[in-house]
Structure formats: structure tokens, C-alpha cells
Design a protein around this motif. Sequence first.
Motif, PDB file in Angstrom:
ATOM      1  N   LEU A 195       4.059  16.840   3.875  1.00 26.34           N
ATOM      2  CA  LEU A 195       4.863  16.250   4.937  1.00 26.34           C
ATOM      3  C   LEU A 195       4.847  17.158   6.164  1.00 26.34           C
ATOM      4  O   LEU A 195       5.201  18.324   6.092  1.00 26.34           O
ATOM      5  CB  LEU A 195       6.290  16.039   4.434  1.00 26.34           C
ATOM      6  CG  LEU A 195       7.251  15.253   5.296  1.00 26.34           C
ATOM      7  CD1 LEU A 195       6.715  13.863   5.599  1.00 26.34           C
ATOM      8  CD2 LEU A 195       8.597  15.146   4.595  1.00 26.34           C
ATOM      9  N   GLU A 196       4.404  16.613   7.302  1.00 26.22           N
ATOM     10  CA  GLU A 196       4.337  17.382   8.552  1.00 26.22           C
ATOM     11  C   GLU A 196       5.534  17.107   9.442  1.00 26.22           C
ATOM     12  O   GLU A 196       6.187  18.019   9.896  1.00 26.22           O
ATOM     13  CB  GLU A 196       3.073  16.998   9.340  1.00 26.22           C
ATOM     14  CG  GLU A 196       1.799  17.517   8.793  1.00 26.22           C
ATOM     15  CD  GLU A 196       0.620  17.102   9.660  1.00 26.22           C
ATOM     16  OE1 GLU A 196       0.785  16.309  10.606  1.00 26.22           O
ATOM     17  OE2 GLU A 196      -0.479  17.585   9.378  1.00 26.22           O
ATOM     18  N   ALA A 197       5.765  15.849   9.742  1.00 25.47           N
ATOM     19  CA  ALA A 197       6.816  15.468  10.689  1.00 25.47           C
ATOM     20  C   ALA A 197       7.699  14.408  10.056  1.00 25.47           C
ATOM     21  O   ALA A 197       7.201  13.434   9.495  1.00 25.47           O
ATOM     22  CB  ALA A 197       6.192  14.913  11.976  1.00 25.47           C
ATOM     23  N   HIS A 198       9.014  14.630  10.136  1.00 23.34           N
ATOM     24  CA  HIS A 198       9.932  13.660   9.552  1.00 23.34           C
ATOM     25  C   HIS A 198      11.319  13.799  10.147  1.00 23.34           C
ATOM     26  O   HIS A 198      11.721  14.878  10.549  1.00 23.34           O
ATOM     27  CB  HIS A 198      10.005  13.831   8.041  1.00 23.34           C
ATOM     28  CG  HIS A 198      10.637  15.128   7.624  1.00 23.34           C
ATOM     29  ND1 HIS A 198       9.984  16.324   7.712  1.00 23.34           N
ATOM     30  CD2 HIS A 198      11.862  15.401   7.148  1.00 23.34           C
ATOM     31  CE1 HIS A 198      10.778  17.287   7.300  1.00 23.34           C
ATOM     32  NE2 HIS A 198      11.931  16.761   6.955  1.00 23.34           N
TER      33      HIS A 198
ATOM     34  N   ILE B 291       3.995   5.049   0.458  1.00 22.17           N
ATOM     35  CA  ILE B 291       2.542   4.878   0.362  1.00 22.17           C
ATOM     36  C   ILE B 291       1.943   5.393   1.669  1.00 22.17           C
ATOM     37  O   ILE B 291       2.278   4.902   2.748  1.00 22.17           O
ATOM     38  CB  ILE B 291       2.155   3.393   0.159  1.00 22.17           C
ATOM     39  CG1 ILE B 291       2.977   2.748  -0.964  1.00 22.17           C
ATOM     40  CG2 ILE B 291       0.657   3.250  -0.052  1.00 22.17           C
ATOM     41  CD1 ILE B 291       2.800   3.349  -2.322  1.00 22.17           C
ATOM     42  N   VAL B 292       1.049   6.380   1.561  1.00 26.50           N
ATOM     43  CA  VAL B 292       0.465   7.034   2.734  1.00 26.50           C
ATOM     44  C   VAL B 292      -1.023   6.709   2.787  1.00 26.50           C
ATOM     45  O   VAL B 292      -1.736   6.825   1.779  1.00 26.50           O
ATOM     46  CB  VAL B 292       0.683   8.566   2.664  1.00 26.50           C
ATOM     47  CG1 VAL B 292       0.113   9.241   3.903  1.00 26.50           C
ATOM     48  CG2 VAL B 292       2.169   8.881   2.518  1.00 26.50           C
ATOM     49  N   GLY B 293      -1.498   6.306   3.965  1.00 32.57           N
ATOM     50  CA  GLY B 293      -2.906   5.955   4.150  1.00 32.57           C
ATOM     51  C   GLY B 293      -3.782   7.182   4.347  1.00 32.57           C
ATOM     52  O   GLY B 293      -3.307   8.319   4.392  1.00 32.57           O
TER      53      GLY B 293
ATOM     54  N   ASN C  90      -0.584   8.514   7.876  1.00 33.47           N
ATOM     55  CA  ASN C  90       0.548   7.690   8.314  1.00 33.47           C
ATOM     56  C   ASN C  90       1.104   6.890   7.140  1.00 33.47           C
ATOM     57  O   ASN C  90       0.366   6.512   6.231  1.00 33.47           O
ATOM     58  CB  ASN C  90       0.108   6.714   9.413  1.00 33.47           C
ATOM     59  CG  ASN C  90      -0.314   7.445  10.666  1.00 33.47           C
ATOM     60  OD1 ASN C  90       0.316   8.402  11.079  1.00 33.47           O
ATOM     61  ND2 ASN C  90      -1.408   6.993  11.260  1.00 33.47           N
ATOM     62  N   VAL C  91       2.399   6.603   7.183  1.00 34.92           N
ATOM     63  CA  VAL C  91       3.038   5.815   6.133  1.00 34.92           C
ATOM     64  C   VAL C  91       2.629   4.355   6.302  1.00 34.92           C
ATOM     65  O   VAL C  91       2.847   3.759   7.355  1.00 34.92           O
ATOM     66  CB  VAL C  91       4.576   5.979   6.182  1.00 34.92           C
ATOM     67  CG1 VAL C  91       5.250   5.044   5.184  1.00 34.92           C
ATOM     68  CG2 VAL C  91       4.959   7.426   5.909  1.00 34.92           C
ATOM     69  N   ASP C  92       2.025   3.802   5.259  1.00 35.23           N
ATOM     70  CA  ASP C  92       1.611   2.399   5.273  1.00 35.23           C
ATOM     71  C   ASP C  92       2.697   1.473   4.738  1.00 35.23           C
ATOM     72  O   ASP C  92       2.822   0.338   5.161  1.00 35.23           O
ATOM     73  CB  ASP C  92       0.339   2.197   4.442  1.00 35.23           C
ATOM     74  CG  ASP C  92      -0.903   2.766   5.109  1.00 35.23           C
ATOM     75  OD1 ASP C  92      -0.868   3.045   6.326  1.00 35.23           O
ATOM     76  OD2 ASP C  92      -1.918   2.940   4.398  1.00 35.23           O
TER      77      ASP C  92
ATOM     78  N   THR D  35      -0.037  15.441   6.292  1.00 37.61           N
ATOM     79  CA  THR D  35      -1.397  15.944   6.362  1.00 37.61           C
ATOM     80  C   THR D  35      -2.205  15.062   5.421  1.00 37.61           C
ATOM     81  O   THR D  35      -1.804  14.876   4.263  1.00 37.61           O
ATOM     82  CB  THR D  35      -1.463  17.411   5.874  1.00 37.61           C
ATOM     83  OG1 THR D  35      -0.582  18.191   6.656  1.00 37.61           O
ATOM     84  CG2 THR D  35      -2.873  17.951   5.973  1.00 37.61           C
ATOM     85  N   PRO D  36      -3.315  14.476   5.880  1.00 43.52           N
ATOM     86  CA  PRO D  36      -4.086  13.602   4.988  1.00 43.52           C
ATOM     87  C   PRO D  36      -4.538  14.333   3.724  1.00 43.52           C
ATOM     88  O   PRO D  36      -4.809  15.537   3.739  1.00 43.52           O
ATOM     89  CB  PRO D  36      -5.295  13.208   5.841  1.00 43.52           C
ATOM     90  CG  PRO D  36      -4.820  13.351   7.253  1.00 43.52           C
ATOM     91  CD  PRO D  36      -3.877  14.526   7.229  1.00 43.52           C
TER      92      PRO D  36
END
Length: 171
Positions: free
Chosen positions: A58-61, A85-87, A91-93, A120-121
Motif C-alpha cells: 500500500l502506497e497511498a491511502h 481487488i487490485v489490478g 489501482n483498486v479495481d 505498488t504493482p
Amino acid sequence: MTRAATLCIAIALLAGCAHTVRKPVPSGVGSASYRAAADSGLAHYNLAMGQIAMGATLEAHQPPVYPETMLATCPARIELPARVIVGTGGNVDDVRMHPSVGEQAFASAVREAVRNWRYTPLTITRWAADADGTSHPVATEAKPFSLDYVFTFRCEHGRTTVSSGPDSTAR
């Protein structure tokens, strides 16, 4: 200016203030902290020999905000499990939850906050070695992943708190 004129102006100003309608100020303000969510048994990526996984952090929240519409009823504790669910781009999908009827406002607050989170991917890199033993990356691929969280909303003595806990394992 005479004392009578000053008194009349003061009375007029006070009378004008008497007609001002003020909104009630909510008694609580939300805050957030993290705790680990229980392992939900989601499948993990299986890495082959020579593969390394990196990222999925997690980078930004911004934490969810306690729903203002629920301050009047001030329920003691609401816990909402959520799967994020993260793509492949980080980004959150999707945010998956199953709230009960009384938890809809809290679920909306979670969705609104979490959809703006950035990770971070997750990348999986395959490494190989040359004949002389020098290793180098051969291929890198971004993968989607999901993380489980538990969001807890509390209202005690007119004060509200919001906490969320991530499961530290990407799936």
C-alpha cells in the motif's frame, strides 16, 4: 455618537444574530488504525524456481470516514470484512463486501475511501544465470492481486473511530 445611538446599533446587531440558524456540530470525528485480518484461504501465486515476487504494498491511502448520517444512532461497533481487488497497475479495481441492511452507510464509506487507494504493482520477475553464473532478469510481469481487510467502526460516548486491518499476504 450618543450613548443612545450606540445602544440602538448594538441592539440591532444582536437582534440580527438572534435569527442566525446554526447547524449542529457532529459529536465525533473518525480516525483510523491498522490490524491484521484473518487468513481467508485465498489462493496464492506459486513461484517457480528462479522467480521473485515484489510489490503489492500500500502506497497511498486515506482511511474511511465515519458516516455522518450514523452519528445520531451511534451504533456501538460495526465490523465489515472487505476484499480489495487490485489490478496490474496498482489501482483498486473492486471492493467486495457483504454488508447487512444496517451497515450500508458504513460500506459506502469504505468503498469511497478504498477506491482511491494506490498500491505498488505486484511484479513477478524470472531470473536466469549465464554459463559463467551471472544472473539477470529474463522476464517481468505485473499480476493482479487481492488483500483482505477488516474495517471496524466504533461510536463510544459520542466519539467515533474507524480502524482497518490488512492481511499482509498478496493473493
